[in-house]
Design a protein around this motif. Sequence first.
Motif, PDB file in Angstrom:
ATOM      1  N   ALA A 287     -17.099  -7.327  50.771  1.00  0.00           N
ATOM      2  CA  ALA A 287     -18.256  -7.266  50.501  1.00  0.00           C
ATOM      3  C   ALA A 287     -18.880  -8.910  50.832  1.00  0.00           C
ATOM      4  CB  ALA A 287     -18.319  -8.168  48.942  1.00  0.00           C
ATOM      5  N   LEU A 288     -17.651  -9.312  50.699  1.00  0.00           N
ATOM      6  CA  LEU A 288     -18.516 -10.808  51.206  1.00  0.00           C
ATOM      7  C   LEU A 288     -18.557 -10.550  52.675  1.00  0.00           C
ATOM      8  CD1 LEU A 288     -18.363 -14.500  51.048  1.00  0.00           C
ATOM      9  CD2 LEU A 288     -16.322 -14.269  51.501  1.00  0.00           C
ATOM     10  N   VAL A 289     -17.883 -10.249  53.893  1.00  0.00           N
ATOM     11  CA  VAL A 289     -18.144  -9.874  54.959  1.00  0.00           C
ATOM     12  C   VAL A 289     -19.360  -9.205  55.204  1.00  0.00           C
ATOM     13  CG1 VAL A 289     -16.694  -9.153  57.098  1.00  0.00           C
ATOM     14  CG2 VAL A 289     -15.646  -9.865  55.672  1.00  0.00           C
ATOM     15  N   ALA A 290     -19.892  -8.365  54.426  1.00  0.00           N
ATOM     16  CA  ALA A 290     -21.052  -7.505  54.753  1.00  0.00           C
ATOM     17  C   ALA A 290     -21.850  -8.197  55.432  1.00  0.00           C
ATOM     18  CB  ALA A 290     -21.183  -6.393  53.752  1.00  0.00           C
ATOM     19  N   PHE A 291     -21.837  -9.041  54.332  1.00  0.00           N
ATOM     20  CA  PHE A 291     -23.866  -9.768  54.861  1.00  0.00           C
ATOM     21  C   PHE A 291     -23.610 -10.674  55.489  1.00  0.00           C
ATOM     22  CE2 PHE A 291     -22.025 -12.523  51.519  1.00  0.00           C
ATOM     23  CZ  PHE A 291     -21.944 -13.126  51.828  1.00  0.00           C
ATOM     24  N   GLN A 292     -22.336 -11.066  56.219  1.00  0.00           N
ATOM     25  CA  GLN A 292     -22.736 -11.900  57.413  1.00  0.00           C
ATOM     26  C   GLN A 292     -23.598 -11.781  58.381  1.00  0.00           C
ATOM     27  OE1 GLN A 292     -22.406 -15.237  56.612  1.00  0.00           O
ATOM     28  NE2 GLN A 292     -20.712 -14.688  54.525  1.00  0.00           N
ATOM     29  N   PRO A 293     -23.573 -10.768  59.126  1.00  0.00           N
ATOM     30  CA  PRO A 293     -24.020  -9.997  60.050  1.00  0.00           C
ATOM     31  C   PRO A 293     -25.342 -10.491  60.255  1.00  0.00           C
ATOM     32  CG  PRO A 293     -21.648  -8.596  59.989  1.00  0.00           C
ATOM     33  CD  PRO A 293     -22.070  -9.100  58.751  1.00  0.00           C
ATOM     34  N   VAL A 294     -26.293  -9.216  58.974  1.00  0.00           N
ATOM     35  CA  VAL A 294     -27.687  -9.736  59.407  1.00  0.00           C
ATOM     36  C   VAL A 294     -27.928 -11.479  58.418  1.00  0.00           C
ATOM     37  CG1 VAL A 294     -26.609  -7.257  58.248  1.00  0.00           C
ATOM     38  CG2 VAL A 294     -27.348  -8.926  56.434  1.00  0.00           C
ATOM     39  N   PRO A 361     -26.876   4.587  54.713  1.00  0.00           N
ATOM     40  CA  PRO A 361     -27.770   4.513  56.320  1.00  0.00           C
ATOM     41  C   PRO A 361     -28.805   2.656  56.503  1.00  0.00           C
ATOM     42  CG  PRO A 361     -27.818   5.856  54.883  1.00  0.00           C
ATOM     43  CD  PRO A 361     -26.924   5.627  53.959  1.00  0.00           C
ATOM     44  N   ARG A 362     -29.524   2.826  55.666  1.00  0.00           N
ATOM     45  CA  ARG A 362     -30.882   1.380  55.232  1.00  0.00           C
ATOM     46  C   ARG A 362     -29.659   0.385  55.635  1.00  0.00           C
ATOM     47  NH1 ARG A 362     -34.682   1.580  50.258  1.00  0.00           N
ATOM     48  NH2 ARG A 362     -35.923   3.244  51.494  1.00  0.00           N
ATOM     49  N   TRP A 363     -28.649   0.424  55.250  1.00  0.00           N
ATOM     50  CA  TRP A 363     -27.077  -1.259  55.529  1.00  0.00           C
ATOM     51  C   TRP A 363     -26.936  -1.087  56.817  1.00  0.00           C
ATOM     52  CZ3 TRP A 363     -26.980  -5.728  53.292  1.00  0.00           C
ATOM     53  CH2 TRP A 363     -26.098  -6.772  53.365  1.00  0.00           C
ATOM     54  N   THR A 364     -26.719   0.103  57.332  1.00  0.00           N
ATOM     55  CA  THR A 364     -26.028   0.439  58.783  1.00  0.00           C
ATOM     56  C   THR A 364     -27.650  -0.272  59.809  1.00  0.00           C
ATOM     57  OG1 THR A 364     -25.029   2.032  58.251  1.00  0.00           O
ATOM     58  CG2 THR A 364     -25.414   1.137  60.253  1.00  0.00           C
ATOM     59  N   ARG A 365     -28.498   0.261  59.484  1.00  0.00           N
ATOM     60  CA  ARG A 365     -29.778  -0.219  60.149  1.00  0.00           C
ATOM     61  C   ARG A 365     -29.873  -1.718  60.456  1.00  0.00           C
ATOM     62  NH1 ARG A 365     -32.280   4.424  58.351  1.00  0.00           N
ATOM     63  NH2 ARG A 365     -33.747   2.872  56.512  1.00  0.00           N
ATOM     64  N   LEU A 366     -30.007  -2.200  59.222  1.00  0.00           N
ATOM     65  CA  LEU A 366     -30.166  -3.409  58.913  1.00  0.00           C
ATOM     66  C   LEU A 366     -29.360  -4.718  60.072  1.00  0.00           C
ATOM     67  CD1 LEU A 366     -31.677  -5.942  57.361  1.00  0.00           C
ATOM     68  CD2 LEU A 366     -30.071  -5.963  55.286  1.00  0.00           C
ATOM     69  N   GLU A 367     -27.723  -3.914  59.991  1.00  0.00           N
ATOM     70  CA  GLU A 367     -26.931  -4.599  60.512  1.00  0.00           C
ATOM     71  C   GLU A 367     -27.333  -4.853  61.492  1.00  0.00           C
ATOM     72  OE1 GLU A 367     -22.553  -3.845  57.879  1.00  0.00           O
ATOM     73  OE2 GLU A 367     -23.654  -2.552  59.289  1.00  0.00           O
ATOM     74  N   HIS A 368     -27.592  -3.373  62.082  1.00  0.00           N
ATOM     75  CA  HIS A 368     -27.844  -3.695  64.538  1.00  0.00           C
ATOM     76  C   HIS A 368     -29.239  -4.331  64.038  1.00  0.00           C
ATOM     77  CE1 HIS A 368     -25.911   1.429  64.265  1.00  0.00           C
ATOM     78  NE2 HIS A 368     -25.099  -0.018  64.128  1.00  0.00           N
ATOM     79  N   GLY A 370     -29.212  -7.288  62.947  1.00  0.00           N
ATOM     80  CA  GLY A 370     -28.698  -9.020  62.817  1.00  0.00           C
ATOM     81  C   GLY A 370     -28.528  -8.860  63.968  1.00  0.00           C
ATOM     82  N   VAL A 371     -27.566  -8.340  64.620  1.00  0.00           N
ATOM     83  CA  VAL A 371     -27.119  -7.958  65.653  1.00  0.00           C
ATOM     84  C   VAL A 371     -28.057  -8.391  66.971  1.00  0.00           C
ATOM     85  CG1 VAL A 371     -25.866  -6.867  67.468  1.00  0.00           C
ATOM     86  CG2 VAL A 371     -25.044  -6.662  64.845  1.00  0.00           C
ATOM     87  N   ALA A 372     -29.459  -7.522  67.355  1.00  0.00           N
ATOM     88  CA  ALA A 372     -30.009  -7.692  67.977  1.00  0.00           C
ATOM     89  C   ALA A 372     -30.546  -8.743  68.420  1.00  0.00           C
ATOM     90  CB  ALA A 372     -31.223  -6.257  67.516  1.00  0.00           C
ATOM     91  N   ASN A 373     -31.047  -9.678  66.922  1.00  0.00           N
ATOM     92  CA  ASN A 373     -31.431 -10.635  66.611  1.00  0.00           C
ATOM     93  C   ASN A 373     -30.524 -12.149  66.751  1.00  0.00           C
ATOM     94  OD1 ASN A 373     -33.515  -9.312  65.678  1.00  0.00           O
ATOM     95  ND2 ASN A 373     -33.484 -10.002  64.009  1.00  0.00           N
ATOM     96  N   GLY A 374     -29.618 -11.692  67.346  1.00  0.00           N
ATOM     97  CA  GLY A 374     -28.532 -12.815  68.044  1.00  0.00           C
ATOM     98  C   GLY A 374     -27.809 -13.250  66.402  1.00  0.00           C
TER      99      GLY A 374
END
Length: 374
Positions: A287-294, A361-368, A370-374
């Motif tokens: 849970a702590l790790v999951a929101f860091q990429p976004v 599904p929505r969370w995966t889109r948010l992660e992508h 975040g990665v795209a925005n650097g």
Amino acid sequence: LHGPAYVLANVIGMITAAAVIDRLDRYRTMALCILVWIAGAIGFALATTIEGLVVSRVLVGLGQAAFAPCAASLIIDRSRGGFAGSLSWLTAGSALGRSAGIMLAGVLLGVMALPAIAVSGLEDWRAACLLMALPALALAAILLRYREDRTIASDGGGLAVTAAWCWSRRAMLGPFLMSASAVILLGHATTAWMPSLFQRLFDLSAAQAALAAGGTILVGAPLGHLCGGLLLDRWMASGRSAIQVVMISLVMAAGFGAVLGLSPSLWSSWLAATGVAFALGVGSLSALVAFQPVTPPEHRGAVTSLFFAVVGLIGLGLGPPLVGLVSDEAFGSGGGLGPAVSVVIVAVALIGALIARLALPRWTRLEHQGVANG
């Protein structure tokens, strides 16, 4: 004393910290946190009124508010490549400290009960609290020797900007926080009630129950955090989401929890409790790790503070009382604690896992994004 007096102050402290944490020297902030909670712990040991106990718990809650967000953001900022493995040492250390604290309390209570050792004028629990508060002074002294090696003046716009960023993503952050809160709620509920569970089900003394309960967390939780750290960096590098691991860990906790409160023997109950601690260790790190990429780096400390505030408010504020309420209302006090623990673990874990699955599904889109925005 265990719930509202601590958690409300802790949440207020975290929200306050979120406004400034990305602009402060985090080493000195952590040292100050330790000194404040030591003052609260000593006050708790010496308080002679309920008001004094409440004020002391408030101080402990305030003192501990900014420590974990500072530590987590420091580790992430200094990690190269994947940071889950590095964070797992922080979370495993936290779990190890809680379990060692419970076990040390059991040892001290047993020692203080000896006539030759009893501290004059202090009840055994007061003496144990006082002694356990002192070693943290060494950690505060160590942290005061360090300084930030970054430019602290830059920030992400303060708490208002961070809150606006979170609110604009509420449709995705909300379900994630609910599933993460399920993990933390179960962690606090089982930690708070495990000594009483062992004591009531198997007729152990307070010291024996504390040692047995501490042992489950000592083995299960750090192992869960460290195994989670080894898994998550590889898991996320392959394009999968950490929220999937949160979901899996909750299902595991439900399985072990179904056995925990209904086991006929201390040994089987201890193994089930260790399994619950392991699953929740994996889940809390995930849970702590999951929101860091976004999360934008300039908001990391503030968002981490708000994350801890929300899951702490739900987990510590609702977890221990929920078990007590189910025990009293559904099964009767005393012997009803075992079934109540199992019911709460299974119900909360499966609900949290379902929410995580629906949010994926929505969370995966948010992660992508975040990665795209650097």
